[in-house]
Design a protein around this motif. Structure first.
Motif, PDB file in Angstrom:
ATOM      1  N   ALA A 138     -11.600 -24.664  -0.772  1.00  0.00           N
ATOM      2  CA  ALA A 138     -10.385 -23.865  -0.999  1.00  0.00           C
ATOM      3  C   ALA A 138      -9.061 -24.652  -0.726  1.00  0.00           C
ATOM      4  N   GLY A 139      -9.153 -25.216   0.409  1.00  0.00           N
ATOM      5  CA  GLY A 139      -7.923 -26.315   0.661  1.00  0.00           C
ATOM      6  C   GLY A 139      -7.734 -27.496  -0.203  1.00  0.00           C
ATOM      7  N   GLU A 140      -8.768 -28.193  -0.548  1.00  0.00           N
ATOM      8  CA  GLU A 140      -8.882 -29.049  -1.525  1.00  0.00           C
ATOM      9  C   GLU A 140      -8.228 -28.753  -2.969  1.00  0.00           C
ATOM     10  N   LEU A 141      -8.595 -27.412  -3.301  1.00  0.00           N
ATOM     11  CA  LEU A 141      -8.317 -26.931  -4.559  1.00  0.00           C
ATOM     12  C   LEU A 141      -6.669 -26.295  -4.459  1.00  0.00           C
ATOM     13  N   CYS A 142      -6.292 -25.914  -3.413  1.00  0.00           N
ATOM     14  CA  CYS A 142      -4.683 -25.771  -3.247  1.00  0.00           C
ATOM     15  C   CYS A 142      -3.895 -26.846  -3.214  1.00  0.00           C
ATOM     16  N   GLN A 143      -4.594 -28.143  -2.634  1.00  0.00           N
ATOM     17  CA  GLN A 143      -3.789 -29.229  -2.609  1.00  0.00           C
ATOM     18  C   GLN A 143      -3.517 -29.745  -3.904  1.00  0.00           C
ATOM     19  N   ALA A 144      -4.722 -29.804  -4.653  1.00  0.00           N
ATOM     20  CA  ALA A 144      -4.789 -30.409  -5.859  1.00  0.00           C
ATOM     21  C   ALA A 144      -3.783 -29.459  -6.781  1.00  0.00           C
ATOM     22  N   GLY A 145      -3.765 -28.274  -6.572  1.00  0.00           N
ATOM     23  CA  GLY A 145      -2.769 -27.590  -7.378  1.00  0.00           C
ATOM     24  C   GLY A 145      -1.421 -27.776  -6.810  1.00  0.00           C
ATOM     25  N   GLY A 146      -1.122 -28.404  -5.769  1.00  0.00           N
ATOM     26  CA  GLY A 146       0.405 -28.553  -5.510  1.00  0.00           C
ATOM     27  C   GLY A 146       0.750 -28.244  -4.137  1.00  0.00           C
ATOM     28  N   MET A 147      -0.136 -27.213  -3.647  1.00  0.00           N
ATOM     29  CA  MET A 147       0.269 -26.691  -2.258  1.00  0.00           C
ATOM     30  C   MET A 147       0.412 -27.890  -1.181  1.00  0.00           C
ATOM     31  N   SER A 148       1.588 -27.697  -0.575  1.00  0.00           N
ATOM     32  CA  SER A 148       1.739 -28.598   0.797  1.00  0.00           C
ATOM     33  C   SER A 148       0.924 -28.170   1.960  1.00  0.00           C
ATOM     34  N   GLU A 149       0.849 -29.173   2.918  1.00  0.00           N
ATOM     35  CA  GLU A 149      -0.111 -28.929   3.958  1.00  0.00           C
ATOM     36  C   GLU A 149       0.620 -27.953   4.925  1.00  0.00           C
ATOM     37  N   GLU A 150       2.126 -28.036   4.791  1.00  0.00           N
ATOM     38  CA  GLU A 150       2.936 -27.036   5.694  1.00  0.00           C
ATOM     39  C   GLU A 150       2.599 -25.904   4.948  1.00  0.00           C
ATOM     40  N   GLU A 151       2.850 -25.610   3.894  1.00  0.00           N
ATOM     41  CA  GLU A 151       2.502 -24.110   3.263  1.00  0.00           C
ATOM     42  C   GLU A 151       1.045 -23.590   3.315  1.00  0.00           C
ATOM     43  N   ALA A 152       0.029 -24.528   3.364  1.00  0.00           N
ATOM     44  CA  ALA A 152      -1.470 -24.246   3.737  1.00  0.00           C
ATOM     45  C   ALA A 152      -1.444 -23.772   5.222  1.00  0.00           C
ATOM     46  N   ILE A 153      -0.962 -24.510   6.081  1.00  0.00           N
ATOM     47  CA  ILE A 153      -0.989 -24.157   7.500  1.00  0.00           C
ATOM     48  C   ILE A 153      -0.344 -22.905   7.706  1.00  0.00           C
ATOM     49  N   ALA A 154       0.818 -22.626   7.143  1.00  0.00           N
ATOM     50  CA  ALA A 154       1.778 -21.189   7.302  1.00  0.00           C
ATOM     51  C   ALA A 154       0.728 -20.233   6.831  1.00  0.00           C
ATOM     52  N   SER A 155      -0.032 -20.415   5.402  1.00  0.00           N
ATOM     53  CA  SER A 155      -0.872 -19.485   5.093  1.00  0.00           C
ATOM     54  C   SER A 155      -1.952 -19.087   6.109  1.00  0.00           C
ATOM     55  N   ILE A 156      -2.560 -20.086   6.627  1.00  0.00           N
ATOM     56  CA  ILE A 156      -3.760 -19.930   7.650  1.00  0.00           C
ATOM     57  C   ILE A 156      -3.258 -19.281   8.870  1.00  0.00           C
ATOM     58  N   ARG A 157      -2.117 -19.368   9.250  1.00  0.00           N
ATOM     59  CA  ARG A 157      -1.454 -18.927  10.552  1.00  0.00           C
ATOM     60  C   ARG A 157      -1.218 -17.281  10.199  1.00  0.00           C
ATOM     61  N   PHE A 158      -0.700 -17.031   9.004  1.00  0.00           N
ATOM     62  CA  PHE A 158      -0.558 -15.510   8.520  1.00  0.00           C
ATOM     63  C   PHE A 158      -1.563 -14.911   8.714  1.00  0.00           C
ATOM     64  N   VAL A 159      -3.056 -15.488   7.937  1.00  0.00           N
ATOM     65  CA  VAL A 159      -4.340 -14.674   7.951  1.00  0.00           C
ATOM     66  C   VAL A 159      -4.720 -14.444   9.475  1.00  0.00           C
ATOM     67  N   TYR A 160      -4.470 -15.551  10.228  1.00  0.00           N
ATOM     68  CA  TYR A 160      -4.975 -15.340  11.613  1.00  0.00           C
ATOM     69  C   TYR A 160      -4.323 -14.576  12.591  1.00  0.00           C
ATOM     70  N   SER A 161      -2.866 -14.107  11.987  1.00  0.00           N
ATOM     71  CA  SER A 161      -2.008 -13.324  12.868  1.00  0.00           C
ATOM     72  C   SER A 161      -2.416 -11.873  12.605  1.00  0.00           C
ATOM     73  N   ARG A 162      -3.564 -11.515  11.863  1.00  0.00           N
ATOM     74  CA  ARG A 162      -3.915 -10.236  11.414  1.00  0.00           C
ATOM     75  C   ARG A 162      -5.452  -9.834  11.629  1.00  0.00           C
ATOM     76  N   PRO A 163      -5.801  -8.638  11.690  1.00  0.00           N
ATOM     77  CA  PRO A 163      -7.148  -8.525  12.223  1.00  0.00           C
ATOM     78  C   PRO A 163      -8.007  -9.043  11.112  1.00  0.00           C
ATOM     79  N   ALA A 164      -9.212  -9.297  11.675  1.00  0.00           N
ATOM     80  CA  ALA A 164     -10.358  -9.656  10.544  1.00  0.00           C
ATOM     81  C   ALA A 164     -10.730  -8.621   9.533  1.00  0.00           C
TER      82      ALA A 164
END
Length: 128
Positions: free
Chosen positions: A42-68
């Motif tokens: 998924a990360g490779e797909l987002c990277q290939a599509g133009g998402m920056s590392e910073e955007e990816a990390i922010a998205s992961i942090r957002f996901v993990y800030s909420r209940p599973a």
């Protein structure tokens, strides 16, 4: 006539067989390993599509800030969102899938995947 449900089940079994044959049964059986590999793709797909590392990390942090969530619902949401992304890119998911299946079954690609797996083991990013 094969239903979509039957076709998906068929390809799930083929994916399992490829992982077991290419790597090992314990590799397939490891949920942490399957999660890592999914997140990596998924990360490779987002990277290939133009998402920056910073955007990816922010998205992961957002996901993990909420209940599973619940796995079945999250799988459905992932598939739905993935298909919308494919459409946004003007691609056909089935054609992309078939091209990748053909690629990963080539002997030189299987060997490359095995070599990458061994490297990932050395840095703690894969199971033995």
């Amino acid at each position: 006539m094969t239903t979509i449900k039957e076709a998906i089940a068929f390809w799930q079994r083929k994916a399992k067989r490829w992982i077991v044959t290419t790597f090992s049964q314990p590799n397939f059986d490891s949920r942490p390993e399957r999660h890592r590999r999914f997140l990596e793709e998924a990360g490779e797909l987002c990277q290939a599509g133009g998402m920056s590392e910073e955007e990816a990390i922010a998205s992961i942090r957002f996901v993990y800030s909420r209940p599973a969530g619940h796995v079945p619902q999250e799988i459905g949401g992932t598939m739905h969102t993935f298909l919308a992304l494919v459409e946004n890119h003007g691609l056909n998911a089935w054609e992309c899938f078939l091209e990748e299946i053909g690629r990963v079954h080539q002997p030189e690609v299987v060997e490359k995947c095995r070599a990458k797996w061994l490297e990932k083991q050395k840095i703690g990013q894969s199971i033995s």
